[in-house]
Design a protein around this motif. Structure first.
Motif, PDB file in Angstrom:
ATOM      1  N   TYR A 112      -8.750  -1.730   4.041  1.00 34.26           N
ATOM      2  CA  TYR A 112      -8.637  -3.123   3.621  1.00 34.26           C
ATOM      3  C   TYR A 112      -8.703  -4.087   4.803  1.00 34.26           C
ATOM      4  O   TYR A 112      -8.137  -3.820   5.871  1.00 34.26           O
ATOM      5  N   PRO A 168     -10.567  -6.907  -2.389  1.00 34.71           N
ATOM      6  CA  PRO A 168     -10.025  -5.594  -2.760  1.00 34.71           C
ATOM      7  C   PRO A 168      -8.526  -5.481  -2.531  1.00 34.71           C
ATOM      8  O   PRO A 168      -7.817  -4.832  -3.314  1.00 34.71           O
ATOM      9  N   LYS A 191      -8.025   4.461   1.337  1.00 38.78           N
ATOM     10  CA  LYS A 191      -8.664   3.157   1.185  1.00 38.78           C
ATOM     11  C   LYS A 191      -8.575   2.390   2.499  1.00 38.78           C
ATOM     12  O   LYS A 191      -7.675   2.607   3.310  1.00 38.78           O
ATOM     13  N   LYS A 219       2.549   1.682  -3.621  1.00 36.87           N
ATOM     14  CA  LYS A 219       1.699   1.995  -4.771  1.00 36.87           C
ATOM     15  C   LYS A 219       1.172   3.418  -4.602  1.00 36.87           C
ATOM     16  O   LYS A 219       0.233   3.677  -3.871  1.00 36.87           O
ATOM     17  N   ASN A 262      -6.950  -7.311  -5.471  1.00 34.05           N
ATOM     18  CA  ASN A 262      -7.130  -6.610  -6.755  1.00 34.05           C
ATOM     19  C   ASN A 262      -6.377  -5.288  -6.804  1.00 34.05           C
ATOM     20  O   ASN A 262      -5.784  -4.937  -7.836  1.00 34.05           O
ATOM     21  N   ASP A 263      -6.418  -4.523  -5.721  1.00 32.18           N
ATOM     22  CA  ASP A 263      -5.789  -3.194  -5.716  1.00 32.18           C
ATOM     23  C   ASP A 263      -4.275  -3.256  -5.558  1.00 32.18           C
ATOM     24  O   ASP A 263      -3.540  -2.479  -6.183  1.00 32.18           O
ATOM     25  N   LEU A 264      -3.803  -4.150  -4.700  1.00 34.14           N
ATOM     26  CA  LEU A 264      -2.396  -4.130  -4.323  1.00 34.14           C
ATOM     27  C   LEU A 264      -1.598  -5.333  -4.802  1.00 34.14           C
ATOM     28  O   LEU A 264      -0.377  -5.365  -4.658  1.00 34.14           O
ATOM     29  N   ILE A 319      -2.605   4.404  -4.737  1.00 29.44           N
ATOM     30  CA  ILE A 319      -3.530   3.859  -3.740  1.00 29.44           C
ATOM     31  C   ILE A 319      -3.537   4.740  -2.508  1.00 29.44           C
ATOM     32  O   ILE A 319      -2.518   4.890  -1.833  1.00 29.44           O
ATOM     33  N   GLY A 371       0.808  -1.212   0.000  1.00 29.42           N
ATOM     34  CA  GLY A 371       0.000   0.000   0.000  1.00 29.42           C
ATOM     35  C   GLY A 371       0.843   1.264   0.000  1.00 29.42           C
ATOM     36  O   GLY A 371       0.520   2.247  -0.675  1.00 29.42           O
TER      37      GLY A 371
END
Length: 337
Positions: free
Chosen positions: A232, A307, A230, A224, A310-312, A227, A221
């Motif tokens: 998680y 999530p 957010k 990136k 998918n995101d990280l 990002i 996190g």
């Protein structure tokens, strides 16, 4: 990646691991500690120590001002400092919500807001939901914490989210275990003494995350750039029973003879309240108390980590079998077992 990172609560189980992982990744690492912190594990010459008093804003301001005069600010802050056991339930609010609020307000006032502020929350902020259908808890669910700890963590989350443009990331891990962790270690000690204790007669679904996988999620996190703002959930992606955990402990301890006991919840509640009363009367906090009973009573600890994947690109490296094996090896090596 590099950069300057502060890990608060650095003397704790998770904070200590994050300090070492940040060093491994090449960051300039600052370990935030209290005046009373045990500094075991923070003795490396490349770890910079800084005392931070989150309970007293004026003192905290002086401490941060001193840092700013010579170092400007941190690029990243991972805020793991907080309280998990208290004699007075109001201390949860002071130690988790108010302390976090004091910290962020002081950083903002000194123009020291980092590129990213990582807040370590907990799955406990959602409380006992989906207890009948046993569905994974997701970001779309409404938090209903039923413990003082969970409520205090939720208040901190809500405060952070309401700050305009504040660059936060919030992580809500399930049960975190690994080297240096003490609560799950007590379960290993119990198994070693031939006793396994489970709460309640009805099925309970548990989830876990090995500390290295939690660290992986946090640094993904941070690294990136896109990002931000957010929240998680973090687990290893699997579900387990309490017996799964005890059986793995038993295996790694050489398969000692174990008596398995399932305690009815009404008996557990009485024991928990009595333990809390006795501890409170003697001016101490008790591991077994009313809040702990509510945690043990909760049947559904599933959470949706889609999530995070998918995101990280989060990819857990430790299932429970592998994680327990590594943890027990460490406890044996260090003479804990």
């Amino acid at each position: 990646m590099g950069g300057r990172v502060l890990v608060t609560g650095a003397s704790g189980f998770i904070g200590n691991y994050l300090v070492k992982e940040a060093l491994r990744k090449g960051y300039e690492v600052w370990a935030g500690v209290r005046a009373t912190s045990n500094l075991e594990g923070l003795q490396a010459t490349n770890i910079h120590l800084i005392e931070l008093d989150f309970a007293h804003p004026s003192t905290l301001k002086m401490q941060l001002t001193d840092f700013k005069e010579t170092h400007s600010k941190w690029d990243y802050i991972i805020h793991t400092a907080g309280v998990t056991k208290c004699q007075d339930k109001n201390d949860f609010d002071r130690g988790n919500y108010k302390a976090t609020k004091n910290f962020i307000e002081t950083l903002s006032g000194l123009d020291m807001t980092p590129e990213k502020f990582v807040y370590l929350s907990s799955l406990s902020v959602f409380g006992p939901i989906h207890e009948k259908k046993m569905l994974p808890i997701s970001e779309n669910d409404t938090p209903k914490p039923n413990t003082a700890y969970g409520i205090s963590k939720l208040r901190a989350e809500q405060y952070i989210k309401e700050l305009p443009d504040f660059p936060y990331l919030i992580y809500r891990p399930t049960g975190v275990y690994g080297p240096r962790e003490k609560d799950y270690f007590l379960m290993a000690k119990s198994i070693q003494k031939h006793l396994d204790f489970a709460a309640g007669l009805r099925k309970q679904i548990l989830t876990f995350v090995y500390v290295a996988d939690l660290a992986q999620a946090i640094f993904l996190g941070i690294e990136k750039k896109e990002i931000c703002r957010k929240s998680y959930f973090v687990s290893d992606g699997n579900v387990y029973s309490s017996r799964d955990f005890s059986d793995l402990l038993q295996k790694e301890l050489g398969n000692p003879f174990v008596i398995h006991i399932k305690c009815p919840l009404f008996i557990l509640k009485i024991i928990s309240l009595c333990a809390e009363f006795i501890a409170s009367s003697s001016g101490k906090s008790s591991t077994l108390n009313g809040d702990k009973y509510k945690i043990m009573k909760q049947r559904n600890w599933q959470c949706d980590i889609t999530p995070l994947i998918n995101d990280l690109g989060y990819a857990p490296q430790y299932n429970l079998a592998k994680g327990v094996k590594h943890a027990i090896e460490w406890y044996k090596k260090e003479g804990w077992l």
